[in-house]
Design a protein around this motif. Sequence first.
Motif, PDB file in Angstrom:
ATOM      1  N   ALA A 119     -10.980 -45.707   3.197  1.00 37.34           N
ATOM      2  CA  ALA A 119     -11.654 -46.221   2.240  1.00 37.34           C
ATOM      3  C   ALA A 119     -12.761 -47.025   2.816  1.00 37.34           C
ATOM      4  O   ALA A 119     -13.840 -47.070   2.080  1.00 37.34           O
ATOM      5  CB  ALA A 119     -10.807 -46.908   1.247  1.00 37.34           C
ATOM      6  N   PRO A 120     -12.800 -47.810   3.925  1.00 33.24           N
ATOM      7  CA  PRO A 120     -13.833 -48.698   4.144  1.00 33.24           C
ATOM      8  C   PRO A 120     -15.121 -47.927   4.916  1.00 33.24           C
ATOM      9  O   PRO A 120     -15.961 -48.005   4.793  1.00 33.24           O
ATOM     10  CB  PRO A 120     -13.248 -49.748   5.231  1.00 33.24           C
ATOM     11  CG  PRO A 120     -12.057 -49.001   5.623  1.00 33.24           C
ATOM     12  CD  PRO A 120     -11.388 -48.326   4.638  1.00 33.24           C
ATOM     13  N   ILE A 121     -14.699 -46.535   5.414  1.00 32.53           N
ATOM     14  CA  ILE A 121     -15.575 -45.819   6.012  1.00 32.53           C
ATOM     15  C   ILE A 121     -16.263 -45.344   4.592  1.00 32.53           C
ATOM     16  O   ILE A 121     -17.818 -45.095   4.651  1.00 32.53           O
ATOM     17  CB  ILE A 121     -14.795 -44.535   6.715  1.00 32.53           C
ATOM     18  CG1 ILE A 121     -14.321 -45.265   7.765  1.00 32.53           C
ATOM     19  CG2 ILE A 121     -15.762 -43.421   7.124  1.00 32.53           C
ATOM     20  CD1 ILE A 121     -13.197 -44.214   8.757  1.00 32.53           C
ATOM     21  N   ILE A 122     -15.648 -44.943   3.539  1.00 37.28           N
ATOM     22  CA  ILE A 122     -16.545 -44.449   2.374  1.00 37.28           C
ATOM     23  C   ILE A 122     -17.498 -45.621   2.066  1.00 37.28           C
ATOM     24  O   ILE A 122     -18.450 -45.274   1.592  1.00 37.28           O
ATOM     25  CB  ILE A 122     -15.437 -43.954   1.260  1.00 37.28           C
ATOM     26  CG1 ILE A 122     -14.563 -42.738   1.735  1.00 37.28           C
ATOM     27  CG2 ILE A 122     -16.049 -43.677   0.261  1.00 37.28           C
ATOM     28  CD1 ILE A 122     -13.572 -42.394   0.889  1.00 37.28           C
ATOM     29  N   GLU A 123     -17.061 -46.704   1.830  1.00 36.14           N
ATOM     30  CA  GLU A 123     -17.919 -47.939   1.381  1.00 36.14           C
ATOM     31  C   GLU A 123     -18.985 -47.967   2.273  1.00 36.14           C
ATOM     32  O   GLU A 123     -19.923 -48.197   1.948  1.00 36.14           O
ATOM     33  CB  GLU A 123     -17.027 -48.906   1.272  1.00 36.14           C
ATOM     34  CG  GLU A 123     -17.730 -50.178   0.954  1.00 36.14           C
ATOM     35  CD  GLU A 123     -16.924 -51.533   1.007  1.00 36.14           C
ATOM     36  OE1 GLU A 123     -17.493 -52.555   0.358  1.00 36.14           O
ATOM     37  OE2 GLU A 123     -15.755 -51.376   1.272  1.00 36.14           O
ATOM     38  N   GLU A 124     -18.720 -47.781   3.732  1.00 33.97           N
ATOM     39  CA  GLU A 124     -19.965 -47.909   4.679  1.00 33.97           C
ATOM     40  C   GLU A 124     -20.950 -47.017   4.428  1.00 33.97           C
ATOM     41  O   GLU A 124     -22.087 -47.047   4.424  1.00 33.97           O
ATOM     42  CB  GLU A 124     -19.389 -47.888   6.033  1.00 33.97           C
ATOM     43  CG  GLU A 124     -20.579 -48.016   7.039  1.00 33.97           C
ATOM     44  CD  GLU A 124     -20.315 -47.893   8.504  1.00 33.97           C
ATOM     45  OE1 GLU A 124     -21.159 -47.718   9.479  1.00 33.97           O
ATOM     46  OE2 GLU A 124     -18.986 -47.707   8.868  1.00 33.97           O
ATOM     47  N   LEU A 125     -20.671 -45.602   4.255  1.00 37.57           N
ATOM     48  CA  LEU A 125     -21.249 -44.418   4.005  1.00 37.57           C
ATOM     49  C   LEU A 125     -22.158 -44.578   2.729  1.00 37.57           C
ATOM     50  O   LEU A 125     -23.280 -44.480   2.652  1.00 37.57           O
ATOM     51  CB  LEU A 125     -20.518 -43.165   4.115  1.00 37.57           C
ATOM     52  CG  LEU A 125     -19.823 -42.824   5.384  1.00 37.57           C
ATOM     53  CD1 LEU A 125     -18.840 -41.700   5.021  1.00 37.57           C
ATOM     54  CD2 LEU A 125     -20.916 -42.142   6.268  1.00 37.57           C
ATOM     55  N   ARG A 126     -21.295 -45.200   1.763  1.00 41.42           N
ATOM     56  CA  ARG A 126     -22.288 -45.318   0.324  1.00 41.42           C
ATOM     57  C   ARG A 126     -23.262 -46.363   0.537  1.00 41.42           C
ATOM     58  O   ARG A 126     -24.242 -46.149  -0.099  1.00 41.42           O
ATOM     59  CB  ARG A 126     -21.438 -45.421  -0.942  1.00 41.42           C
ATOM     60  CG  ARG A 126     -20.447 -44.237  -0.861  1.00 41.42           C
ATOM     61  CD  ARG A 126     -19.492 -44.489  -2.260  1.00 41.42           C
ATOM     62  NE  ARG A 126     -20.401 -44.253  -3.510  1.00 41.42           N
ATOM     63  CZ  ARG A 126     -20.059 -44.196  -4.463  1.00 41.42           C
ATOM     64  NH1 ARG A 126     -18.807 -44.601  -5.085  1.00 41.42           N
ATOM     65  NH2 ARG A 126     -20.789 -44.303  -5.574  1.00 41.42           N
ATOM     66  N   ALA A 127     -22.913 -47.357   1.199  1.00 49.06           N
ATOM     67  CA  ALA A 127     -23.943 -48.460   1.600  1.00 49.06           C
ATOM     68  C   ALA A 127     -25.089 -47.853   2.352  1.00 49.06           C
ATOM     69  O   ALA A 127     -26.192 -48.487   2.170  1.00 49.06           O
ATOM     70  CB  ALA A 127     -23.108 -49.652   2.197  1.00 49.06           C
ATOM     71  N   MET A 128     -24.966 -46.936   3.181  1.00 48.74           N
ATOM     72  CA  MET A 128     -26.031 -46.300   3.917  1.00 48.74           C
ATOM     73  C   MET A 128     -26.915 -45.528   2.888  1.00 48.74           C
ATOM     74  O   MET A 128     -27.903 -44.804   3.492  1.00 48.74           O
ATOM     75  CB  MET A 128     -25.627 -45.696   5.044  1.00 48.74           C
ATOM     76  CG  MET A 128     -25.106 -46.346   6.316  1.00 48.74           C
ATOM     77  SD  MET A 128     -25.020 -45.412   7.756  1.00 48.74           S
ATOM     78  CE  MET A 128     -23.230 -44.691   7.426  1.00 48.74           C
ATOM     79  N   GLY A 129     -26.419 -45.077   1.569  1.00 53.83           N
ATOM     80  CA  GLY A 129     -27.124 -44.173   0.879  1.00 53.83           C
ATOM     81  C   GLY A 129     -26.663 -42.787   1.208  1.00 53.83           C
ATOM     82  O   GLY A 129     -27.373 -41.749   0.599  1.00 53.83           O
ATOM     83  N   VAL A 130     -25.646 -42.840   1.999  1.00 55.94           N
ATOM     84  CA  VAL A 130     -25.066 -41.455   1.941  1.00 55.94           C
ATOM     85  C   VAL A 130     -24.227 -40.686   1.222  1.00 55.94           C
ATOM     86  O   VAL A 130     -23.032 -41.513   0.877  1.00 55.94           O
ATOM     87  CB  VAL A 130     -24.403 -41.158   3.641  1.00 55.94           C
ATOM     88  CG1 VAL A 130     -23.787 -39.793   3.793  1.00 55.94           C
ATOM     89  CG2 VAL A 130     -25.340 -41.592   4.511  1.00 55.94           C
ATOM     90  N   ARG A 131     -24.018 -39.743   0.600  1.00 54.88           N
ATOM     91  CA  ARG A 131     -23.323 -39.044  -0.442  1.00 54.88           C
ATOM     92  C   ARG A 131     -21.968 -38.743   0.232  1.00 54.88           C
ATOM     93  O   ARG A 131     -21.984 -37.978   1.282  1.00 54.88           O
ATOM     94  CB  ARG A 131     -23.729 -38.109  -1.310  1.00 54.88           C
ATOM     95  CG  ARG A 131     -22.895 -37.605  -2.332  1.00 54.88           C
ATOM     96  CD  ARG A 131     -23.514 -36.278  -3.131  1.00 54.88           C
ATOM     97  NE  ARG A 131     -23.857 -34.975  -2.300  1.00 54.88           N
ATOM     98  CZ  ARG A 131     -24.842 -34.510  -2.329  1.00 54.88           C
ATOM     99  NH1 ARG A 131     -25.836 -34.975  -2.872  1.00 54.88           N
ATOM    100  NH2 ARG A 131     -24.985 -33.356  -1.662  1.00 54.88           N
TER     101      ARG A 131
END
Length: 252
Positions: free
Chosen positions: A129-141
């Motif tokens: 979950a925190p990895i998904i959050e980081e990716l989305r914060a970077m603008g990565v789908r």
Amino acid sequence: MTALSINLNKIALIRNSRDTEYPSVIEHAKRCIAAGAHGITVHPRPDQRHIRADDCYALADVLDVEFNIEGNPLAAPMKSDRTGVSDYPGFMEIIRRTRPAQCTLVPDNNSQLTSDHGFDLKRDGEKIAPIIEELRAMGVRVSLFMDPDAEQIRLAKTFGADRIELYTGPYAQAYGSPQQENCLARFVNASRVAAESGLGLNAGHDLNLHNLALFKRSVDQLLEVSIGHAFTVDAIELGLDRAIAAYLDCLR
């Protein structure tokens, strides 16, 4: 039209069988795009058996189409045992440096020959979950590699995924057999659950020119397929341009 993303791992595998840069991963990516592919996929593994971290960086610098990087988000750095090959920096470090359009998280490990199952989010959801959050914060789908399991797919949405990629190995195995209809029905249902959950739908693994058209016709709202192993074989037989055209025909 469903997007076709070409996985270049097998091109890199051929290159790695010699101490050379031939065949060039970059030039094959450019040829696939020129022939009509909508995107490029790579799956760097810690042992760098095919696509390497340096390939990811080079592709990110030149691609003007969607770049999809797959892998285990928990994969840690690993020292290279090959002369002239840089160390593996860890999967998330590759993503932080390249910022691809899409990151497909896959629960594979170093002992697997290839990806062969989706996430168990009851077990691993809190870890990723925190990895998904980081990716989305970077603008990565974010797409999660998933089996056609309705309960697990619903969980993918609760943990923040944008899409899922259905692992289609079982469908490919069942294709042409008495089990085909029942197996395909599971994927059709999974696609509907994904749509109801607000998840985009991708698919990949062992899809080919024989089984892809039926899957495309049957599965609702299929946004993207990634194909590498079969495509590489077909490109040897048909030529790269004709192979791309044949796959695009399956997706129309």
